[in-house]
Structures are given as C-alpha cells and as structure tokens.
Enzyme design. Structure first.
Site, short mmCIF file in Angstrom:
data_model
loop_
_atom_site.label_atom_id
_atom_site.label_comp_id
_atom_site.label_asym_id
_atom_site.label_seq_id
_atom_site.Cartn_x
_atom_site.Cartn_y
_atom_site.Cartn_z
N GLY A 186 0.82 -1.21 0.00
CA GLY A 186 0.00 0.00 0.00
C GLY A 186 0.84 1.25 0.00
CG ASP A 187 3.23 2.42 3.41
OD1 ASP A 187 2.48 3.39 3.62
OD2 ASP A 187 3.53 1.61 4.28
CB SER A 188 5.44 0.22 -2.44
OG SER A 188 6.32 -0.10 -1.38
CB ALA A 191 5.75 5.81 -2.76
#
Length: 415
Positions: A186-188, A191
């Site tokens: 999710g973070d990646s 980003a």
C-alpha cells in the site's frame, strides 16, 4: 556459493555523486519518514534527481532501525529506500528547523512529504506558504486518506489503506482471514502514484511555469489496482472472494508441486497454449477433450484439471519441467526467493540485481533501477547514507550557512 558466482559486477565507481538520468538537475526536498514518502524519493533519486532528505538529528528516519536482519547494526532496508539521497539533519518541530527547511525549499523543484494532513500547515510549511516564494514548486503529499474528505486527518498506515482499498479482502486462502501480500504494497503503490503525479506536474510546469500539489492517498492507490472489482458489484452484485493461488474460472493458471519439493507456476489458459501443454505432458488427447478444450470448459473443471497437471509435475524436478515447457512454448516459472534471484542467469544478464558500495558492509546486493531508459538511464550512486552525512555539504556548501551558524544549530538540537 561465493558472491562472485551469483552477483553481477558493481556499478561503475567512476559515476561519481552527480545525478545522472532523466531527472538530473531536479532538486527534491524529502520530508517525512518510513515508506510512503521515502519510496517516492527513492524512485526520483534512481532517475537522477538530487534528493535532500531532512531527518531528525536525534534518531533519523525510523527506517534506519527496520528490517528482519541487521548485520553490524545496519538496516538493509534503509540501504535501499534511502539510496541516492543526501541526509541532512533538521528538526522540523522547531521554528529554526522550519526556517531552515523553508530556505532549502526556495531552491527546490519538488517537496515530498507523508505527514498527517495539516502537520505542515501548523509548521508554516503548507503549500500555499511555500509557493508564495517558489511558485513553481511541486509538492507530493502521500497520506492514508488524502488531503481532503472526512477521513483526511485520521492516522492512516499502509495496512489500513490496503484494507479499505479492497486488497486485503481478496488476498489469501478462502478458509483463512484476509491476509497481507508480504510486502508494504500500500505504501509503495501510493509512493509510485505520487512519483507518476510528480512527473506529470513537472511536464505541466514546463508549459505553465506553475507548480501544484500531488495528492496521493494510500487507499486510492490500492483501489486503482483493483481491476473491475467495483463495477462487478455495482452492475451485478458480485463480490470477489479470496481464491488462494488460483484465478477463478481461468485454467490452468496455478502453482504445482514438483518432485524436488519446489513449486512451478504454469499459465496455459489460452486454448492454443493449453494444447501445447497437453503435448508437453505427453497427453495430447487432453487438448481435444471436450472437458478441457475450451476456456469455459476448463474454468468449470478447474480443480479436476489442476490435479491432472499436478500429477504430472510431481514426477519431475522443477528444472526439467521448465525445460520441457520452454521447448513447447508454455509460460512457466519457478517461485523465486532470494537465492533463486541471485543465481538466475537472466537476472545477471540484465543486471536486475547489482552490488552497491557500503562503507561498513562492503558490496551490498540490491534491486536495480526500474524502469530502464535507453538514452538517459537512472543509476544507483550510493546506498542509504549515515545520519547527517551531507549536512555540512548542503547547509554550508550550498545554502551558505557559516560554520558558526551550523555549530549553533547543532548545539540547540536543530541540525
């Protein structure tokens, strides 16, 4: 196995510290921590941008402590996510640190941040304040729920975005609770979309001279990857469920056991490819069998067909299966882990993994820059730096502080 047997040569040490690649000359000030913002900074740095990472002088980015294995106390994860960045210590929670950041941002093209929405505004570092002095500034803001809406100011980690974006529900075995992918996807994803937005905003600025905010919400980045999940429900009431390793009604497309306790993924769901698989298995009659000869028929008898294929793969080692299927033009692949990646000839030929110098660990293997550009490729110039390694270089050499001024900032905990 010795290192030299599975690692490609290190990148050219003469490349120097100067940014190369399509974003050479673009300056980024990275604020925030952990993954969602810093992975955006990593991508921009890989493509040649000069990324100045501002870190708390007391402990730095918590990523410096993350990772399952920490040889000599070094975070291997940090070495990757902070590669190509220059570390400058700056306590953004102090007025002096906020002023220091403001002076750096005046000369920046991009700011990347992943604080909870409203934090930068409280510090006087909101976009409207910064754009007054730097109207061409582009600010990438990565957050759990975005900069607007009723959930905007909620705490939002990547796992929450994966859950609310729809991914967690469909991952895992149907007999188990919703699972995670195994990486901070999710973070990646947020980003990556933030980086895509930054590049689009840079192009827009080249025409208008004006910057803007790139608002990348984790849950929306996950949602964007969910294929036709939403219209499937809206139009038909269908809700996708967890299906484990299989793709429902698309067969064969699964992982199968081998005689050497490995796994092989075989994807032969097109009619012509399935006939080639049947030939490879020594059962050409399956290609014309009405139970399996069409896409729909194979989908209806997915479990039965998977067991037939598994019966064949169980009798052979994975390497032999790959050779047979390659000869017959059937897509297949082993389930790779680190050892298989480091030993693979294709990885080596394309330099998918390279060695990067590390001042304490020696040559450090990590994934190379993606995507590849033919004329102005990106590069990995150094691994994640030590805390404050570039503070003097940036604040004295480039911003123009005197040594006495920097000494005062250090003494007061600002830098």
């Amino acid at each position: 196995m010795k290192k030299e047997e599975y690692l490609v040569d290190s990148q050219d040490k003469d490349a120097g510290d100067a940014g190369t690649g399509p974003l050479a000359g673009i300056r980024v000030v990275e604020m925030g921590q952990l993954i969602a913002g810093p992975f955006c900074g990593q991508l921009l740095g890989d493509l040649g941008a000069d990324v100045i990472k501002l870190e708390d002088p007391r402990r730095g980015d918590p990523m410096r402590e993350w990772g399952h294995q920490r040889p000599l106390g070094e975070s291997l994860w940090w070495s990757v996510v902070a590669r190509n960045k220059r570390s400058v210590t700056c306590n953004l929670r102090t007025p002096e640190g906020q002023e220091l950041a403001r002076r750096l941002i005046v000369h920046a093209d991009l700011v990347v941040e992943n604080f909870r929405p409203g934090t930068l505004e409280r510090w006087g570092l909101g976009y409207d304040d910064l754009a007054t002095e730097n109207p061409g500034l582009i600010m990438v803001r990565v957050s759990g729920f975005g900069q607007t809406g009723p959930y905007a100011k909620r705490a939002g980690f990547g796992a929450i975005g994966e859950a609310m974006g729809g991914l967690r529900y469909v991952v895992g075995d149907p007999t188990s609770p919703p699972s995670r992918v195994g990486i901070s996807i999710g973070d990646s994803l947020a980003a990556t979309y933030g980086t895509l937005g930054a590049l689009a905003a840079l192009h827009d600025r080249s025409r208008t001279g004006l910057g803007q905010v790139v608002d990348s919400a984790i849950y929306e980045a996950v949602l964007a990857m969910m294929e036709s999940l939403v219209p499937e429900y809206q139009q038909t009431g269908y809700i996708r469920e967890r299906t484990g390793a299989v793709l429902p009604n698309v067969s064969p497309s699964n992982v199968y056991p081998t005689s050497d306790d490995s796994w092989v993924l075989i994807a032969a769901n097109q009619d012509t490819v399935f006939r080639r698989l049947a030939q490879a298995m020594g059962c050409p009659e399956l290609g014309d069998d009405r139970r399996f000869s069409t896409h729909g028929a194979r989908g209806e008898r997915q479990a039965e067909l998977d067991e037939l294929i598994a019966e064949w793969t169980r009798g052979l080692p994975v390497g032999d299966i790959e050779k047979i299927l390659e000869t017959h033009g059937v897509p297949c692949g082993q389930i790779y882990r680190g050892p298989e990646m480091l030993a693979d000839e294709h990885y080596r030929a394309r330099q998918s993994i390279i060695e990067v110098a590390h001042d304490r660990l020696g040559p450090l293997a990590m994934q190379n820059v993606v995507p590849r550009l033919t004329r102005s490729p990106g590069s990995i110039r150094w691994a994640g730096p030590s805390l404050g390694a570039h503070t003097d270089e940036v604040l004295i050499g480039e911003l123009g502080l005197t040594t006495d001024e920097l000494a005062h900032l250090r003494a007061t905990g600002v830098a």
